[in-house]
Design a protein around this motif. Structure first.
Motif, PDB file in Angstrom:
ATOM      1  N   GLU A   5       0.731  -1.164   0.102  1.00  0.00           N
ATOM      2  CA  GLU A   5      -0.106  -0.149   0.045  1.00  0.00           C
ATOM      3  C   GLU A   5       0.978   1.413  -0.227  1.00  0.00           C
ATOM      4  O   GLU A   5       0.478   2.184  -0.722  1.00  0.00           O
ATOM      5  N   GLN A   6       1.947   1.209   0.867  1.00  0.00           N
ATOM      6  CA  GLN A   6       2.747   2.482   0.831  1.00  0.00           C
ATOM      7  C   GLN A   6       3.399   2.499  -0.635  1.00  0.00           C
ATOM      8  O   GLN A   6       3.538   3.857  -0.885  1.00  0.00           O
ATOM      9  N   ASN A   7       3.801   1.615  -1.174  1.00  0.00           N
ATOM     10  CA  ASN A   7       4.701   1.614  -2.379  1.00  0.00           C
ATOM     11  C   ASN A   7       3.567   2.273  -3.475  1.00  0.00           C
ATOM     12  O   ASN A   7       3.911   3.013  -4.430  1.00  0.00           O
ATOM     13  N   GLU A   8       2.256   1.587  -3.421  1.00  0.00           N
ATOM     14  CA  GLU A   8       1.352   2.243  -4.413  1.00  0.00           C
ATOM     15  C   GLU A   8       1.124   3.820  -4.190  1.00  0.00           C
ATOM     16  O   GLU A   8       0.909   4.590  -5.058  1.00  0.00           O
ATOM     17  N   THR A   9       1.173   4.104  -2.878  1.00  0.00           N
ATOM     18  CA  THR A   9       0.954   5.510  -2.580  1.00  0.00           C
ATOM     19  C   THR A   9       1.885   6.411  -3.190  1.00  0.00           C
ATOM     20  O   THR A   9       1.708   7.245  -3.703  1.00  0.00           O
ATOM     21  N   LEU A  10       3.198   5.901  -3.202  1.00  0.00           N
ATOM     22  CA  LEU A  10       4.285   6.750  -3.819  1.00  0.00           C
ATOM     23  C   LEU A  10       4.402   6.842  -5.243  1.00  0.00           C
ATOM     24  O   LEU A  10       5.049   7.871  -5.834  1.00  0.00           O
ATOM     25  N   THR A  11       4.121   5.788  -5.851  1.00  0.00           N
ATOM     26  CA  THR A  11       4.193   5.440  -7.262  1.00  0.00           C
ATOM     27  C   THR A  11       2.894   5.743  -8.081  1.00  0.00           C
ATOM     28  O   THR A  11       3.111   6.018  -9.406  1.00  0.00           O
ATOM     29  N   GLN A  12       1.732   5.795  -7.703  1.00  0.00           N
ATOM     30  CA  GLN A  12       0.707   6.181  -8.657  1.00  0.00           C
ATOM     31  C   GLN A  12       0.379   7.757  -8.680  1.00  0.00           C
ATOM     32  O   GLN A  12       0.127   8.198  -7.865  1.00  0.00           O
ATOM     33  N   VAL A  13       0.352   7.942 -10.223  1.00  0.00           N
ATOM     34  CA  VAL A  13       0.333   9.346 -10.435  1.00  0.00           C
ATOM     35  C   VAL A  13      -1.007   9.754 -11.068  1.00  0.00           C
ATOM     36  O   VAL A  13      -1.000  11.006 -11.366  1.00  0.00           O
ATOM     37  N   GLY A  14      -2.008   8.884 -11.233  1.00  0.00           N
ATOM     38  CA  GLY A  14      -3.154   9.426 -11.989  1.00  0.00           C
ATOM     39  C   GLY A  14      -4.034  10.427 -11.394  1.00  0.00           C
ATOM     40  O   GLY A  14      -3.697  10.451 -10.053  1.00  0.00           O
ATOM     41  N   PRO A  15      -4.881  10.931 -11.863  1.00  0.00           N
ATOM     42  CA  PRO A  15      -6.247  11.893 -11.265  1.00  0.00           C
ATOM     43  C   PRO A  15      -6.607  11.072 -10.072  1.00  0.00           C
ATOM     44  O   PRO A  15      -7.055   9.864 -10.270  1.00  0.00           O
ATOM     45  N   GLY A  16      -6.803  11.752  -8.700  1.00  0.00           N
ATOM     46  CA  GLY A  16      -7.366  11.251  -7.697  1.00  0.00           C
ATOM     47  C   GLY A  16      -6.546  10.261  -6.960  1.00  0.00           C
ATOM     48  O   GLY A  16      -6.904  10.103  -5.857  1.00  0.00           O
ATOM     49  N   LYS A  17      -5.323  10.073  -7.398  1.00  0.00           N
ATOM     50  CA  LYS A  17      -4.370   9.183  -6.462  1.00  0.00           C
ATOM     51  C   LYS A  17      -3.582  10.353  -5.476  1.00  0.00           C
ATOM     52  O   LYS A  17      -3.304  11.242  -6.102  1.00  0.00           O
ATOM     53  N   PRO A  18      -3.178   9.960  -4.134  1.00  0.00           N
ATOM     54  CA  PRO A  18      -2.718  10.847  -3.460  1.00  0.00           C
ATOM     55  C   PRO A  18      -1.525  11.432  -4.156  1.00  0.00           C
ATOM     56  O   PRO A  18      -1.295  12.693  -3.976  1.00  0.00           O
ATOM     57  N   MET A  19      -0.307  10.558  -4.638  1.00  0.00           N
ATOM     58  CA  MET A  19       0.751  11.303  -5.388  1.00  0.00           C
ATOM     59  C   MET A  19       0.364  11.913  -6.588  1.00  0.00           C
ATOM     60  O   MET A  19       1.138  12.955  -6.931  1.00  0.00           O
ATOM     61  N   GLY A  20      -0.582  11.556  -7.124  1.00  0.00           N
ATOM     62  CA  GLY A  20      -1.044  12.485  -8.440  1.00  0.00           C
ATOM     63  C   GLY A  20      -1.395  13.704  -7.933  1.00  0.00           C
ATOM     64  O   GLY A  20      -1.372  14.613  -8.895  1.00  0.00           O
ATOM     65  N   GLU A  21      -2.083  13.661  -6.992  1.00  0.00           N
ATOM     66  CA  GLU A  21      -2.666  15.370  -6.395  1.00  0.00           C
ATOM     67  C   GLU A  21      -1.419  16.072  -6.001  1.00  0.00           C
ATOM     68  O   GLU A  21      -1.573  17.212  -6.390  1.00  0.00           O
ATOM     69  N   LEU A  22      -0.497  15.420  -5.377  1.00  0.00           N
ATOM     70  CA  LEU A  22       0.630  16.315  -4.964  1.00  0.00           C
ATOM     71  C   LEU A  22       1.473  16.757  -6.277  1.00  0.00           C
ATOM     72  O   LEU A  22       1.653  17.882  -6.413  1.00  0.00           O
ATOM     73  N   LEU A  23       1.672  15.760  -7.240  1.00  0.00           N
ATOM     74  CA  LEU A  23       2.663  16.273  -8.242  1.00  0.00           C
ATOM     75  C   LEU A  23       1.656  17.328  -9.443  1.00  0.00           C
ATOM     76  O   LEU A  23       2.356  18.007  -9.958  1.00  0.00           O
ATOM     77  N   ARG A  24       0.448  17.517  -9.195  1.00  0.00           N
ATOM     78  CA  ARG A  24      -0.201  18.233 -10.033  1.00  0.00           C
ATOM     79  C   ARG A  24      -0.161  19.723  -9.435  1.00  0.00           C
ATOM     80  O   ARG A  24      -0.655  20.591 -10.093  1.00  0.00           O
ATOM     81  N   ARG A  25       0.545  19.890  -8.222  1.00  0.00           N
ATOM     82  CA  ARG A  25       0.806  21.370  -7.773  1.00  0.00           C
ATOM     83  C   ARG A  25       2.084  21.885  -8.371  1.00  0.00           C
ATOM     84  O   ARG A  25       2.100  23.232  -8.253  1.00  0.00           O
ATOM     85  N   TYR A  26       2.642  21.056  -9.476  1.00  0.00           N
ATOM     86  CA  TYR A  26       3.810  21.676 -10.181  1.00  0.00           C
ATOM     87  C   TYR A  26       3.544  21.823 -11.660  1.00  0.00           C
ATOM     88  O   TYR A  26       2.838  21.101 -12.159  1.00  0.00           O
ATOM     89  N   TRP A  27       4.584  22.478 -12.114  1.00  0.00           N
ATOM     90  CA  TRP A  27       4.743  22.768 -13.524  1.00  0.00           C
ATOM     91  C   TRP A  27       5.698  21.752 -14.154  1.00  0.00           C
ATOM     92  O   TRP A  27       6.738  21.307 -13.386  1.00  0.00           O
ATOM     93  N   GLN A 344      10.543  10.181   2.891  1.00  0.00           N
ATOM     94  CA  GLN A 344       9.859  10.980   4.045  1.00  0.00           C
ATOM     95  C   GLN A 344       9.476  12.213   3.742  1.00  0.00           C
ATOM     96  O   GLN A 344       8.187  12.662   4.010  1.00  0.00           O
ATOM     97  N   LEU A 345      10.075  13.000   2.892  1.00  0.00           N
ATOM     98  CA  LEU A 345       9.771  14.344   2.509  1.00  0.00           C
ATOM     99  C   LEU A 345       8.593  14.336   1.469  1.00  0.00           C
ATOM    100  O   LEU A 345       7.577  15.121   1.732  1.00  0.00           O
ATOM    101  N   LEU A 346       8.469  13.353   0.777  1.00  0.00           N
ATOM    102  CA  LEU A 346       7.032  13.141  -0.078  1.00  0.00           C
ATOM    103  C   LEU A 346       5.932  13.001   0.852  1.00  0.00           C
ATOM    104  O   LEU A 346       4.960  13.470   0.776  1.00  0.00           O
ATOM    105  N   LYS A 347       6.113  12.047   1.652  1.00  0.00           N
ATOM    106  CA  LYS A 347       5.079  11.820   2.827  1.00  0.00           C
ATOM    107  C   LYS A 347       4.568  13.155   3.553  1.00  0.00           C
ATOM    108  O   LYS A 347       3.605  13.248   3.876  1.00  0.00           O
ATOM    109  N   LYS A 348       5.631  13.947   3.967  1.00  0.00           N
ATOM    110  CA  LYS A 348       5.302  14.932   4.776  1.00  0.00           C
ATOM    111  C   LYS A 348       4.545  15.994   3.603  1.00  0.00           C
ATOM    112  O   LYS A 348       3.755  16.693   4.135  1.00  0.00           O
TER     113      LYS A 348
END
Length: 418
Positions: A5-27, A344-348
């Protein structure tokens, strides 16, 4: 190791995914400006799990919208650029840069139907020879003016490759200093031996005595002390940065380079190598000197990884971990503390956006964004001029104007164009 589950959180980048939502804040860079400089050009791109088309309309404005027309699902890659947007070639529906349908030629003139039709549309800006896209919530932050994008009197090159693996294993490589002495040292000597080249052509095989990582305003500073060095050497005293969330900066006094990792989807990454060569003192590079664009090969004609250059070695290491590295089986040691710090920085920062806060490296103040200078050691490995001196062992060997760049850096004159 991480749980599934932790690996999926850090690697999934699509719409609605936690990491995807973080990455969408950037250019993110999605193309070279030279690829869409002609009016009417359309380029299909994929970023953060979305199929999109980048186009230049007849008013010379860039737009980025969803690939599929809302009418019948036809690809807009074959659309018709108009004065104020992109028109579907199938029935003529016209979309503006925000993805709003503004014209439906075969519907009644007084119909309000078009007002209810919208596809995805995202902001785009050009900087330093690249086209950047922002896909996150409004208001959009400033497009960061990192020093290499706005630096004067340099020669720029842009290399690229579509890497068939997840963005995280590429980024984690940047937080792993000790692979230098093995993948780019001992392994390089092995490759040279197989090719019959003198092994002393590549000398970076010194052992790491110490590695260190410090969080700073824009990400993480990576430091090292090699055999024969002390903490007074620039490799430790200055180090070089990993710019959060997806960019590495490396280089020396002769050239500086960004490696930018753009997640296309969970198993593909659009990778840019953006290099600025510094000419010899007194040499003036014309402002209109073309920025060369080239593709970096991953495999040869026999389907084998091209491993006789540094970036090819890195790509081999990234890709052979699998489309998405299985971190449930990894065994991290003390030399992997940079990787642990980055996770850890990504999770923060995931927590920060959950709390409605801006994550790290989001710039809102235009005054702070005029020119962002990043720390970078100039005397690389205490050997001076390394990157420019061995350019043919980096991705820049594929730049079509490399020989001219080398001559310019030595004090020569501009004699050709790209």
């Amino acid at each position: 190791m991480l749980s599934k589950e932790q690996n999926e959180t850090l690697t999934q980048v699509g719409p609605g995914k936690p990491m995807g939502e973080l990455l969408r804040r950037y250019w993110y860079p999605i193309a070279a400006s030279s690829e869409v400089e002609r009016i009417g050009t359309i380029k299909k791109v994929k970023i953060l799990g979305e199929e999109l088309v980048l186009y230049r309309d007849k008013s010379n404005n860039l737009g980025l919208v969803a690939d599929k027309c809302a009418h019948r699902g036809v690809s807009l890659e074959y659309g018709i650029p108009d004065k104020c947007g992109l028109r579907c070639q199938y029935h003529g529906w016209l979309y503006n840069g925000e993805g709003q349908c503004i014209e439906q030629p075969n519907e009644p003139e007084n119909s309000t139907f078009k007002a209810r039709i919208k596809i995805s549309g995202y902001k785009v800006e050009e900087l330093g020879g690249l086209v950047f896209a922002y896909m996150g919530p409004a208001p959009a932050p400033e497009l960061p003016r990192w020093d290499l994008f706005v630096q004067k009197n340099v020669i720029r090159t842009i290399g690229y490759a579509i890497i068939p693996c997840n963005w995280m294993q590429i980024m984690e490589n940047s937080l792993d200093p000790t692979h230098l002495e093995w993948l780019h040292g001992h392994y390089f000597q092995h490759i040279f031996e197989q090719q019959g080249r003198p092994q002393d052509e590549w000398k970076i095989t010194k052992h790491h005595l110490k590695i260190g990582f410090d969080e700073f305003e824009w990400g993480i500073i990576k430091r090292r002390v090699l055999e024969g060095q002390t903490e007074e050497n620039e490799d430790w005293a200055i180090g070089h940065p990993i710019v959060f969330p997806n960019m590495l900066r490396v280089g020396d006094s002769g050239a500086h380079s960004f490696q930018i990792r753009v997640p296309m989807d969970d198993t593909h990454t659009f990778h840019f190598w953006y290099t600025c060569f510094v000419p010899k003192e007194g040499v003036v590079v014309p402002e209109d000197y073309p920025i060369s664009l080239y593709q970096c090969p991953i495999k040869d004609e026999d389907g084998k990884f091209v491993t006789d250059y540094i970036d090819g070695q890195d790509m081999m290491a990234w890709i052979t971990q699998g489309p998405i590295a299985d971190r449930t089986t990894e065994r991290l040691g003390t030399s992997d503390k940079g990787i642990i710090m980055y996770r850890q920085l990504l999770k923060k920062e995931l927590k920060n956006i959950e709390n409605g806060e801006d994550p790290k490296c989001i710039i809102r103040d235009p005054k702070k964004n005029e020119y962002i200078e990043l720390p970078q050691e100039e005397d690389k490995f205490s050997e001076g001029g390394l990157l420019s001196g061995v350019a043919k062992d980096w991705n820049t060997r594929y730049a079509p104007n490399l020989e001219e760049i080398i001559e310019l850096c030595k004090g020569g004159k501009v004699s050709s164009s790209v």
